[in-house]
Design a protein around this motif. Structure first.
Motif, PDB file in Angstrom:
ATOM      1  N   MET A   1       0.844  -1.168   0.000  1.00  0.00           N
ATOM      2  CA  MET A   1       0.000   0.000   0.000  1.00  0.00           C
ATOM      3  C   MET A   1       0.899   1.243   0.000  1.00  0.00           C
ATOM      4  O   MET A   1       1.696   1.438   0.900  1.00  0.00           O
ATOM      5  N   PRO A   2       0.787   2.084  -1.026  1.00  0.00           N
ATOM      6  CA  PRO A   2       1.617   3.291  -1.075  1.00  0.00           C
ATOM      7  C   PRO A   2       1.220   4.271   0.022  1.00  0.00           C
ATOM      8  O   PRO A   2       0.057   4.394   0.373  1.00  0.00           O
ATOM      9  N   ILE A   3       2.229   4.969   0.547  1.00  0.00           N
ATOM     10  CA  ILE A   3       1.936   5.930   1.610  1.00  0.00           C
ATOM     11  C   ILE A   3       1.836   7.348   1.079  1.00  0.00           C
ATOM     12  O   ILE A   3       1.498   8.261   1.803  1.00  0.00           O
ATOM     13  N   GLY A   4       2.150   7.553  -0.193  1.00  0.00           N
ATOM     14  CA  GLY A   4       2.124   8.896  -0.750  1.00  0.00           C
ATOM     15  C   GLY A   4       3.396   9.654  -0.389  1.00  0.00           C
ATOM     16  O   GLY A   4       4.287   9.136   0.253  1.00  0.00           O
ATOM     17  N   VAL A   5       3.453  10.888  -0.822  1.00  0.00           N
ATOM     18  CA  VAL A   5       4.613  11.719  -0.538  1.00  0.00           C
ATOM     19  C   VAL A   5       4.373  12.417   0.795  1.00  0.00           C
ATOM     20  O   VAL A   5       3.406  13.149   0.952  1.00  0.00           O
ATOM     21  N   PRO A   6       5.258  12.199   1.770  1.00  0.00           N
ATOM     22  CA  PRO A   6       5.062  12.801   3.091  1.00  0.00           C
ATOM     23  C   PRO A   6       5.121  14.325   3.034  1.00  0.00           C
ATOM     24  O   PRO A   6       5.837  14.907   2.230  1.00  0.00           O
ATOM     25  N   GLN A   7       4.350  14.950   3.889  1.00  0.00           N
ATOM     26  CA  GLN A   7       4.355  16.401   4.043  1.00  0.00           C
ATOM     27  C   GLN A   7       5.192  16.753   5.268  1.00  0.00           C
ATOM     28  O   GLN A   7       5.136  16.064   6.275  1.00  0.00           O
ATOM     29  N   VAL A   8       5.968  17.826   5.159  1.00  0.00           N
ATOM     30  CA  VAL A   8       6.794  18.287   6.273  1.00  0.00           C
ATOM     31  C   VAL A   8       6.531  19.770   6.482  1.00  0.00           C
ATOM     32  O   VAL A   8       6.149  20.488   5.562  1.00  0.00           O
ATOM     33  N   LEU A   9       6.768  20.209   7.701  1.00  0.00           N
ATOM     34  CA  LEU A   9       6.580  21.610   8.033  1.00  0.00           C
ATOM     35  C   LEU A   9       7.674  22.424   7.362  1.00  0.00           C
ATOM     36  O   LEU A   9       8.856  22.163   7.537  1.00  0.00           O
ATOM     37  N   TYR A  10       7.273  23.401   6.553  1.00  0.00           N
ATOM     38  CA  TYR A  10       8.253  24.226   5.862  1.00  0.00           C
ATOM     39  C   TYR A  10       8.626  25.439   6.690  1.00  0.00           C
ATOM     40  O   TYR A  10       9.774  25.784   6.826  1.00  0.00           O
ATOM     41  N   GLU A  11       7.628  26.075   7.249  1.00  0.00           N
ATOM     42  CA  GLU A  11       7.891  27.325   7.941  1.00  0.00           C
ATOM     43  C   GLU A  11       7.059  27.373   9.218  1.00  0.00           C
ATOM     44  O   GLU A  11       5.867  27.124   9.197  1.00  0.00           O
TER      45      GLU A  11
END
Length: 191
Positions: free
Chosen positions: A1-11
């Motif tokens: 099952m793909p997890i997708g592209v993780p999101q990270v806090l930019y600012e």
């Protein structure tokens, strides 16, 4: 099952950033001023690029445009090219190589092999700034470096596979690393 592209806090908003670790952090209370981006965008903004496929026109254009953009924003920012590639087009690879040479006028281009750097990818690996070319111990390399011409000709006659230690002795990489290198980033700087 793909997890997708993780999101990270930019600012961080001004209220979020504190020099002391906040044990009471609650993800539910995120400030609406916080900006989240996908992990690749965040890494690109810090000069971390991935060459992790066969070198073709599309990958070449992505790497070249990212390197030129980063150089335009801050010509002194080091760039880190992580390589795991079977090689590919010499034509498109030379475009990447020339761009690495261009942006390294004021900043260093570090090359790090994780996995393989074969054929044209090995030339890109050796194209990093001297003493800033690395490979993980399990990495394998093919062809090219600063050996005498007759040695290079002999080795590129057929694929010449090397361990990370052999690649260091040959001059393809300068260092073998057992852990992920610490990259110097200005944390949360806006580009």
């Amino acid at each position: 099952m793909p997890i997708g592209v993780p999101q990270v806090l930019y600012e961080f908003s001004d209220d979020d950033y504190d020099d002391d670790y906040d044990d009471d952090y609650d993800a539910e209370e995120e400030d609406e001023d916080d900006e989240w981006v996908d992990v690749y965008t965040r890494l690109y903004q810090e000069g971390v690029l991935f060459l992790a496929d066969e070198i073709d026109s599309e990958l070449s254009n992505e790497i070249i445009s990212a390197m030129l953009y980063l150089n335009m924003v801050d010509p002194t920012q080091d760039q880190y090219v992580f390589i795991n590639s079977p090689g590919g087009s010499i034509l498109y690879g030379m475009g990447i190589y020339d761009t690495m040479e261009f942006v390294s006028a004021d900043a260093d281009v570090h090359t790090i092999c994780f996995g393989v750097a074969r054929s044209m990818a090995s030339l890109l690996l050796v194209g990093g700034v001297e003493n800033k070319r690395m490979a993980f111990p399990h990495a394998w390399h093919v062809e090219r470096t600063g050996q005498p011409l007759w040695v290079i000709e002999r080795d590129i006659e057929r694929d010449h596979f090397m361990s990370a230690r052999e690649a260091k002795g040959y001059g393809i990489v300068d260092e073998i690393v057992d852990e992920f290198p610490t990259l110097e980033f200005d944390e949360f700087d806006e580009i």
